[in-house]
Write a protein that holds these residues in place. Structure first.
Motif, mmCIF file in Angstrom:
data_model
loop_
_atom_site.group_PDB
_atom_site.id
_atom_site.type_symbol
_atom_site.label_atom_id
_atom_site.label_comp_id
_atom_site.label_asym_id
_atom_site.label_seq_id
_atom_site.Cartn_x
_atom_site.Cartn_y
_atom_site.Cartn_z
ATOM 1 N N PRO A 105 -10.765 8.633 9.976
ATOM 2 C CA PRO A 105 -12.087 8.894 10.577
ATOM 3 C C PRO A 105 -12.112 8.604 12.076
ATOM 4 C CG PRO A 105 -12.293 7.552 8.587
ATOM 5 C CD PRO A 105 -10.839 7.656 8.889
ATOM 6 N N TYR A 106 -11.491 7.476 12.459
ATOM 7 C CA TYR A 106 -11.499 7.157 13.884
ATOM 8 C C TYR A 106 -10.654 8.149 14.670
ATOM 9 C CZ TYR A 106 -10.791 5.095 18.383
ATOM 10 O OH TYR A 106 -10.751 4.939 19.739
ATOM 11 N N LEU A 107 -9.450 8.438 14.166
ATOM 12 C CA LEU A 107 -8.558 9.329 14.912
ATOM 13 C C LEU A 107 -9.158 10.717 15.091
ATOM 14 C CD1 LEU A 107 -4.902 8.464 13.837
ATOM 15 C CD2 LEU A 107 -6.165 7.832 15.899
ATOM 16 N N HIS A 141 0.840 -1.200 0.000
ATOM 17 C CA HIS A 141 0.000 0.000 0.000
ATOM 18 C C HIS A 141 0.871 1.244 0.000
ATOM 19 C CE1 HIS A 141 1.121 0.258 4.206
ATOM 20 N NE2 HIS A 141 0.784 -1.012 4.324
ATOM 21 N N LEU A 181 -12.375 11.402 15.482
ATOM 22 C CA LEU A 181 -13.288 11.273 16.611
ATOM 23 C C LEU A 181 -12.512 11.148 17.923
ATOM 24 C CD1 LEU A 181 -15.933 8.701 15.251
ATOM 25 C CD2 LEU A 181 -16.188 11.159 15.487
ATOM 26 N N PHE A 182 -11.448 10.348 17.869
ATOM 27 C CA PHE A 182 -10.645 10.069 19.053
ATOM 28 C C PHE A 182 -10.019 11.358 19.609
ATOM 29 C CE2 PHE A 182 -6.543 8.517 20.879
ATOM 30 C CZ PHE A 182 -7.067 7.709 21.869
ATOM 31 N N THR A 209 -1.810 5.469 2.830
ATOM 32 C CA THR A 209 -3.000 4.623 2.982
ATOM 33 C C THR A 209 -3.368 4.298 4.443
ATOM 34 O OG1 THR A 209 -2.378 3.668 0.873
ATOM 35 C CG2 THR A 209 -4.127 2.558 2.085
ATOM 36 N N PRO A 210 -2.404 3.841 5.262
ATOM 37 C CA PRO A 210 -2.799 3.505 6.641
ATOM 38 C C PRO A 210 -3.425 4.685 7.371
ATOM 39 C CG PRO A 210 -0.524 2.857 6.212
ATOM 40 C CD PRO A 210 -0.990 3.616 5.017
ATOM 41 N N TYR A 211 -2.862 5.874 7.126
ATOM 42 C CA TYR A 211 -3.380 7.055 7.823
ATOM 43 C C TYR A 211 -4.778 7.411 7.336
ATOM 44 C CZ TYR A 211 1.465 7.275 9.245
ATOM 45 O OH TYR A 211 2.691 6.945 9.752
ATOM 46 N N LEU A 212 -5.037 7.144 6.050
ATOM 47 C CA LEU A 212 -6.383 7.423 5.533
ATOM 48 C C LEU A 212 -7.407 6.487 6.183
ATOM 49 C CD1 LEU A 212 -5.641 8.051 1.751
ATOM 50 C CD2 LEU A 212 -6.261 9.730 3.515
ATOM 51 N N PHE A 213 -6.994 5.217 6.366
ATOM 52 C CA PHE A 213 -7.894 4.274 7.033
ATOM 53 C C PHE A 213 -8.130 4.659 8.494
ATOM 54 C CE2 PHE A 213 -7.441 1.543 3.414
ATOM 55 C CZ PHE A 213 -8.523 0.684 3.475
ATOM 56 N N LEU A 214 -7.092 5.218 9.105
ATOM 57 C CA LEU A 214 -7.202 5.592 10.523
ATOM 58 C C LEU A 214 -7.907 6.923 10.728
ATOM 59 C CD1 LEU A 214 -3.697 4.578 11.893
ATOM 60 C CD2 LEU A 214 -5.868 3.911 12.909
#
Lengths: 293, 275
Positions: free
Chosen positions: A15-17, A4, A19-20, A8-13
Motif C-alpha cells: 500500500p505504501y509503495l 514469514h 502511493l510512493f 509477505t514483506p512485499y504485501l506489507f509494503l
C-alpha cells in the motif's frame, strides 16, 4: 527460522509503495520530463525543447530569467538572514528550558504553541500587528519616540519583519529538537568539566556545543529546506512587496506555473532551485563536519 | 546547572511567554472591535464597544465566507489523511523493521532519500496528476498524495526496531501468521507511536497552505488556511472579520494541542535525534 512467507514483506509494503511510486517517484520523474518540454497545459502540443527551459533561466533576455533570479535573491536573502536566528534562538531557548524549574513542561508547550497555528493564521495576525499606520507594534514603539516604520512596505524592514515573524513562529520547533539533543549529553561530562574548574560559559562552550553538533547539523539542514520553501509569510504579510523584493522563488514558480500556465518553465525553475538548495545543504554539511574533526 | 533559577531567569521566562501570548491576545481583542476602532491610531487596548459582529460574519454568512464549512473540510481532510498515513506507514514500517527480504536496504534508503527532496519539486507534476485523476477541487487531492511522504515510514520503523523480538517470537511459535502478529502484538505495543504519528500528520495536513491554495477552487471546498487567504483578499480593511477568521482557525487547533502536546513534542523531538 523464517517467520514469514516470501511474499509477505512485499504485501506489507504494497500500500505504501503504491502511493510512493504514484505520488513521489512518478511526479519527480514526470517533473523532469516536463522541464524538458514547452509544457503549457492549455495548449494541445507540448513540444520537446531539451534544456531550453534551463538555458532561458540563464539568458538575461528571456522572459523567465529576471523574475526567477529576483525570486532566488529574495529566497536567498531570507535564508541567509533567518537561518542564524533559527539556530541560535532555539539553542538559547533549549538551554533555558533544560534547567529544572517548576512549570517547565508548561513553558515548553507554550513556546512550541505558535508552530501549531500554521502559516495562514500567523500571516494574517502579523499583517495586522505590523501595519504601518494602525499596527500595534508601531504604536508601542511610538511610546518610546520611535517614528512609524514601514514593516511591510519598506526595505530592509520587510525582511526584518519576515525573519522576526518566522522566528516567532518556528523557534519552538527547533528548540524541542535541541532539547532532546541536550538530554543525550551525559551528565558526567558536565561533572568532569566542573571538576576541572570550568565555569558555566566554558561548560557550554566545551561540553554543550560539541555534544549538540549532530543535532545542529540536522537543524541547519531542515531549516535551509524550510527557508527555500518560504511562501506563506511573504504572500500574506508583505504580499511580495515592497516592489517585488520579497517575492520568493516559490512565489515566482507558482505564478509561472499556475497563473501563466507555463508549467514546463516552472518545473525547470523548481529543479534549478532544488539543485541550488542541495549544493548549499551539502556545503553546509561538509563545513560543519570538517570543524568536528 | 544545578543552581536554583534566579530572578533574572524568571523574568526571561515570563517575557518570552508574553511574547508568545500577546500577539494571539491582540488577534482575539481585535476580532470583537468595530471596523473603525480596529484602525484607530493610537490603538485602544480594551474594546470600547465589543461586539460579535465579525464572528457573526465569518460563522453565519452562508455563501460568501463559509468559515465553518472550511473548518469542516479541513477537519475531514486532516482526519482521513492521518488515518491513511498511520495504516500504510505502520505496515511498511513493520516490514522494514522486522522482516528479511531482498532489496530491503535499497527500498528503505530510497524512501529515506526522498525525505530530502523539497516539496516544491512535486507541485507542478502532482497538480497535473490530480487533473488526470479528476481529483482537482476534491478532498482526495488533500488526503492522498501527502500520505506518500517518507516521514511516517521512517518514524514507525524506528519505533518497531525498539520493540523486543521475544514478543513476536512467542506468537510465531504458537503458529500465528505475520498479519496476526502485526495487528495483535505489534500495533497494541506501538500505541504511543501511532498516537504521535496521527497527531503530527493531522497537524501537518490541517496547516498545509501552498498545496490546497492551488488544487482547490470552489469557495465551499476550500480548507481553512486557503480560505483565510481569500478572506484577506475580500475584506482588505475589515480587520475584525479577518482576525475573527484567524481566531476561528486558531482556537480548535490550540485546544487540540493542549490535549495532545505530549505527543507533538515527543514526535518532533524523536524525529530529530534518532537518525
Amino acid at each position: 527460522m523464517r517467520a514469514h512467507g516470501r511474499a509477505t514483506p512485499y504485501l506489507f509494503l504494497a500500500p505504501y509503495l503504491l502511493l510512493f511510486l504514484l505520488f513521489v517517484i512518478g511526479p519527480a520523474v514526470f517533473g523532469l520530463w516536463m522541464s524538458l518540454h514547452d509544457w503549457d497545459f492549455q495548449l494541445p502540443g507540448k513540444p520537446f525543447v531539451g534544456l531550453q527551459n534551463y538555458k532561458d533561466l540563464f539568458d538575461p533576455l528571456s522572459a523567465t530569467a529576471e523574475p526567477f533570479w529576483h525570486g532566488m535573491r529574495a529566497t536567498g536573502i531570507f535564508t541567509v538572514a533567518s537561518v542564524p536566528f533559527l539556530v541560535a534562538v532555539p539553542l538559547g531557548l533549549a538551554v533555558l528550558l533544560n534547567r529544572k524549574f517548576p512549570g517547565r513542561t508548561f513553558f515548553r508547550a507554550v513556546y512550541f504553541a505558535p508552530y501549531v497555528l500554521g502559516v495562514a493564521v500567523i500571516g494574517l495576525m502579523f499583517r495586522y500587528i505590523l501595519d504601518t499606520t494602525f499596527g500595534i507594534l508601531n504604536a508601542f514603539l511610538g511610546v518610546f519616540g520611535i517614528s512609524e516604520i514601514g514593516w511591510t512596505t519598506e526595505q530592509p524592514w520587510a525582511f526584518v519583519a519576515l525573519v522576526a515573524v518566522t522566528v516567532w513562529w518556528t523557534a519552538g520547533f527547533n528548540a524541542i529538537i535541541y532539547l532532546a539533543g541536550l538530554q543525550d549529553i551525559p551528565g558526567e561530562q558536565y561533572e568532569a568539566a566542573e571538576l576541572d574548574g570550568a565555569n558555566a560559559w566554558q561548560q557550554f562552550r566545551h561540553v554543550t556545543l560539541p555534544g549538540l553538533r549532530p543535532v545542529t547539523v540536522f537543524i541547519v539542514v531542515i531549516t535551509l529546506l524550510a527557508s527555500a520553501n518560504m511562501f506563506g509569510q511573504a504572500l500574506l504579510i508583505t504580499q511580495g512587496g515592497p516592489g517585488d523584493t520579497t517575492t520568493t522563488a516559490l512565489m515566482v514558480i507558482t505564478d509561472t506555473g499556475f497563473s501563466q500556465f507555463r508549467m514546463g518553465q516552472a518545473a525547470a525553475m523548481s529543479y534549478l532551485l532544488a539543485i541550488c538548495l542541495a549544493i548549499v545543504a551539502l556545503v553546509t554539511f561538509r563545513l560543519m563536519k570538517e570543524r568536528e574533526s | 546547572m544545578k543552581r536554583r533559577p534566579s530572578a533574572a531567569f524568571w523574568v526571561m521566562v515570563v517575557l518570552l511567554t508574553l511574547l508568545v501570548v500577546l500577539p494571539l491576545l491582540w488577534m482575539v481583542i481585535t476580532s470583537i472591535k468595530s471596523v473603525g476602532e480596529a484602525q484607530a491610531d493610537p490603538p485602544t487596548l480594551v474594546p470600547q464597544d465589543p461586539s460579535g459582529r465579525a464572528f457573526g460574519e465569518v460563522l453565519t454568512t452562508g455563501g460568501q465566507n463559509p468559515v465553518l464549512r472550511w473548518a469542516l473540510n479541513s477537519f475531514a481532510a486532516a482526519t482521513l489523511h492521518a488515518a491513511l498515513v498511520v495504516v500504510v506507514a505502520s505496515m511498511a514500517g513493520y516490514a522494514l523493521a522486522r522482516m528479511q527480504f531482498r532489496f530491503k536496504n535499497f527500498i528503505f534508503s530510497f524512501i529515506l532519500l526522498t525525505l530530502f527532496i523539497p516539496g516544491f519539486v512535486f507541485l507542478m507534476p502532482n497538480y497535473l496528476l490530480m487533473d488526470n485523476l479528476g481529483w482537482l477541487d476534491t478532498l482526495w487531492a488533500l488526503v492522498v498524495p501527502g500520505a506518500a511522504g517518507a516521514f511516517g515510514v521512517f518514524f514507525m520503523r524506528q519505533f518497531f526496531l525498539a520493540i523486543p523480538k521475544e514478543l513476536e517470537e512467542v506468537a510465531l511459535i504458537d503458529g500465528a501468521n505475520a498479519w496476526t502478529v502485526f495487528t495483535r502484538i505489534i500495533l497494541p505495543n506501538a500505541k504511543p507511536a501511532l498516537a504521535t504519528l496521527t497527531v503530527l500528520s493531522f497537524l501537518a495536513n490541517w496547516n498545509d497552505f501552498v498545496w490546497p491554495l492551488f488544487v482547490l477552487f470552489s469557495p465551499e471546498r476550500l480548507t481553512l488556511p486557503a480560505g483565510l487567504s481569500l478572506l484577506q483578499g475580500a475584506y482588505t480593511t475589515d480587520y475584525p472579520v479577518i482576525m475573527a477568521g484567524a481566531t476561528v482557525a486558531a482556537v480548535p487547533v490550540l485546544i487540540l494541542y493542549v490535549f495532545v502536546q505530549r505527543y507533538v513534542i515527543e514526535g518532533v523531538a524523536r524525529s530529530g535525534i534518532k537518525g
